[in-house]
Motif scaffolding. Structure first.
Motif, PDB file in Angstrom:
ATOM      1  N   ASP A 190       0.730  -1.239   0.026  1.00  0.00           N
ATOM      2  CA  ASP A 190      -0.029   0.018  -0.142  1.00  0.00           C
ATOM      3  C   ASP A 190       0.865   1.337   0.112  1.00  0.00           C
ATOM      4  O   ASP A 190       0.440   2.277  -0.459  1.00  0.00           O
ATOM      5  CB  ASP A 190      -1.073   0.128   1.347  1.00  0.00           C
ATOM      6  N   HIS A 225       5.539   7.624  -5.988  1.00  0.00           N
ATOM      7  CA  HIS A 225       4.384   8.468  -6.151  1.00  0.00           C
ATOM      8  C   HIS A 225       3.720   8.326  -7.797  1.00  0.00           C
ATOM      9  O   HIS A 225       2.618   8.219  -8.059  1.00  0.00           O
ATOM     10  CB  HIS A 225       4.731   9.915  -6.330  1.00  0.00           C
ATOM     11  N   GLY A 228       1.686   5.478  -7.751  1.00  0.00           N
ATOM     12  CA  GLY A 228       0.507   5.608  -6.757  1.00  0.00           C
ATOM     13  C   GLY A 228       0.701   5.048  -5.403  1.00  0.00           C
ATOM     14  O   GLY A 228      -0.470   4.979  -4.600  1.00  0.00           O
ATOM     15  N   LYS A 229       1.747   5.356  -4.607  1.00  0.00           N
ATOM     16  CA  LYS A 229       2.126   4.691  -3.411  1.00  0.00           C
ATOM     17  C   LYS A 229       2.845   5.829  -2.505  1.00  0.00           C
ATOM     18  O   LYS A 229       3.684   6.418  -2.972  1.00  0.00           O
ATOM     19  CB  LYS A 229       3.195   3.507  -3.352  1.00  0.00           C
ATOM     20  N   ASP A 250       5.207  11.962   2.045  1.00  0.00           N
ATOM     21  CA  ASP A 250       3.485  12.191   2.573  1.00  0.00           C
ATOM     22  C   ASP A 250       3.596  12.155   4.182  1.00  0.00           C
ATOM     23  O   ASP A 250       2.763  12.779   4.771  1.00  0.00           O
ATOM     24  CB  ASP A 250       2.902  10.818   2.009  1.00  0.00           C
TER      25      ASP A 250
END
Length: 423
Positions: A190, A225, A228-229, A250
């Motif tokens: 994830d 990124h 999508g992580k 993040d």
């Protein structure tokens, strides 16, 4: 534990509801749960329920979202015996470690935590995630990371240098880092976890050691990124924090040496901060008893007070904060709610703010706020029924006897005296 005979559609009536968003509690609330999701919310006097609907009558009880622990290490010893803090992982079959990891997810749920984010993982943790998502075992939802660390980095230094098999294969250089991230994306991780400084429990390094070059860190964030992580960065030193923030991570984990300039960067970039006060408190109060090496005890004494001051300053400046304990081989799973007490004591957060940090804020930081973290229509019914008022005394969440019912996906998975369903 309960079984699958629990109804999928039912109501809760007459309860005081804390929705996780920070507003005042709703007294005399009634909720309708349908197929694992929250279908409606209202005051009991204004809601008409079907006469044949099963109902939990909950006057005098508090309903709140399940807690979210945003920083744990599932691949840890789950038993009650004495195991070496550093050697257990390298002396234990990986298959056996997976069973312990699953047991830790179950223990977290039993302590009121319906979601955990694992912070140094790979295929083992992703496998536990799949088992929990499928309802095969009654544990917390798992947000699984892929760990990317350098040779002699914080992660690598958890294993004695003479042992060839490392817990996580170290990778060095931009091409190797990109490839590993792509493998984690293929496996279904994830997020990506990196370190930009040394750490406390790793041996042979210092917290101020640089981990990865600026170029490597920026490439790691870029590649993650692109797939999508999100990226979480362990960082204690000022240089490590700055490197992580410049790269655009993040979430920042620990954040010991924050100063005004770095805090301003975090506010501007809306970077999340996970203080992990519990692990430092545990090492200082119980580390000798637990067998924590003298080197780590000394490093903890050096960083703990500094981190508390940094967290308080960041909180006052408006940095977004979420809850994480760093539950691991050193500090066993199950004491997650202690972090809320420490956030109140050491950062000067209110009880409601600590609950928000452990529910809606954590869900937003983990990018699962569309699913959970608040009690709202359409959200998954991850719920705690509490005997008492956590706003009056946040420590009541540490006593499992006060957690009468723990629901995940609308299923009552832990029952410690929930009132019987009435028709």
């Amino acid at each position: 534990m309960t079984d699958d005979t629990h109804p999928t559609t039912y109501a809760m009536r007459g309860v005081t509801m804390i929705n996780g968003q920070g507003g005042p509690p709703l007294t005399g609330a009634t909720l309708l749960i349908q197929d694992g999701k929250i279908a409606s919310i209202g005051r009991s006097d204004d809601v008409d329920l079907p006469s044949d609907l099963p109902v939990y009558e909950l006057p005098g009880k508090t309903l709140m979202p399940g807690l979210i622990d945003g920083h744990v290490h599932l691949r840890s010893y789950a038993g009650t015996g004495h195991q070496d803090v550093h050697l257990w992982n390298v002396l234990t079959f990986m298959e056996e470690q997976a069973l312990h990891a699953a047991a830790n997810a179950i223990t977290a749920l039993e302590a009121g935590v319906t979601t955990v984010r694992d912070m140094a993982g790979g295929r083992l943790e992703i496998s536990v995630k799949h088992v929990m998502d499928a309802g095969i075992l009654p544990g917390a939802r798992v947000i699984a990371s892929g760990f990317v660390g350098m040779t002699a980095g914080h992660g690598d230094m958890f294993v004695p240098p003479a042992i060839e098999q490392r817990m996580w294969p170290p990778v060095d250089g931009v091409d190797a880092c990109r490839k590993l991230i792509r493998q984690y994306a293929r496996d279904g991780a994830d997020l990506i976890k990196i370190c930009t400084s040394g750490g406390v429990l790793s041996l042979g390094d210092k917290a101020e050691w640089r981990n990865y070059t600026t170029e490597e860190t920026q490439v790691i964030v870029d590649e993650a990124h692109a797939l999508g992580k999100p990226v979480a960065a362990h960082a204690h030193s000022r240089a490590g924090i700055e490197q992580a923030l410049i790269a655009g991570v993040d979430t920042l984990e620990h954040g010991t040496h924050l100063d005004d300039e770095l805090i301003e960067m975090m506010v501007k970039q809306r970077t999340w901060l996970c203080p992990t006060l519990s692990i430092g408190d545990f090492i200082l109060t119980r580390g000798v008893e637990r067998g924590v090496p003298a080197e780590s005890l000394a490093k903890s004494r050096e960083t703990d007070g500094v981190r508390q001051a940094s967290m308080r300053k960041a909180y006052q400046a408006g940095v977004r904060i979420f809850m994480g304990t760093d539950s691991c081989n050193t500090m066993a799973f199950g004491g997650h709610a202690r972090e809320l007490e420490l956030m109140q004591q050491r950062i000067d957060m209110t009880a409601m703010e600590t609950i928000v940090a452990a529910t809606s804020a954590a869900a937003e930081a983990l990018l699962i706020d569309d699913q959970t973290g608040t009690i709202a229509c359409g959200k998954t019914a991850d719920l705690l029924v509490v005997d008492g008022d956590p706003l009056a005394d946040i420590t009541i969440l540490q006593d499992r006897a006060n957690l009468l019912g723990i629901f995940r996906n609308g299923r009552l998975l832990v029952d410690r005296g929930m009132p019987g369903l009435a028709l």
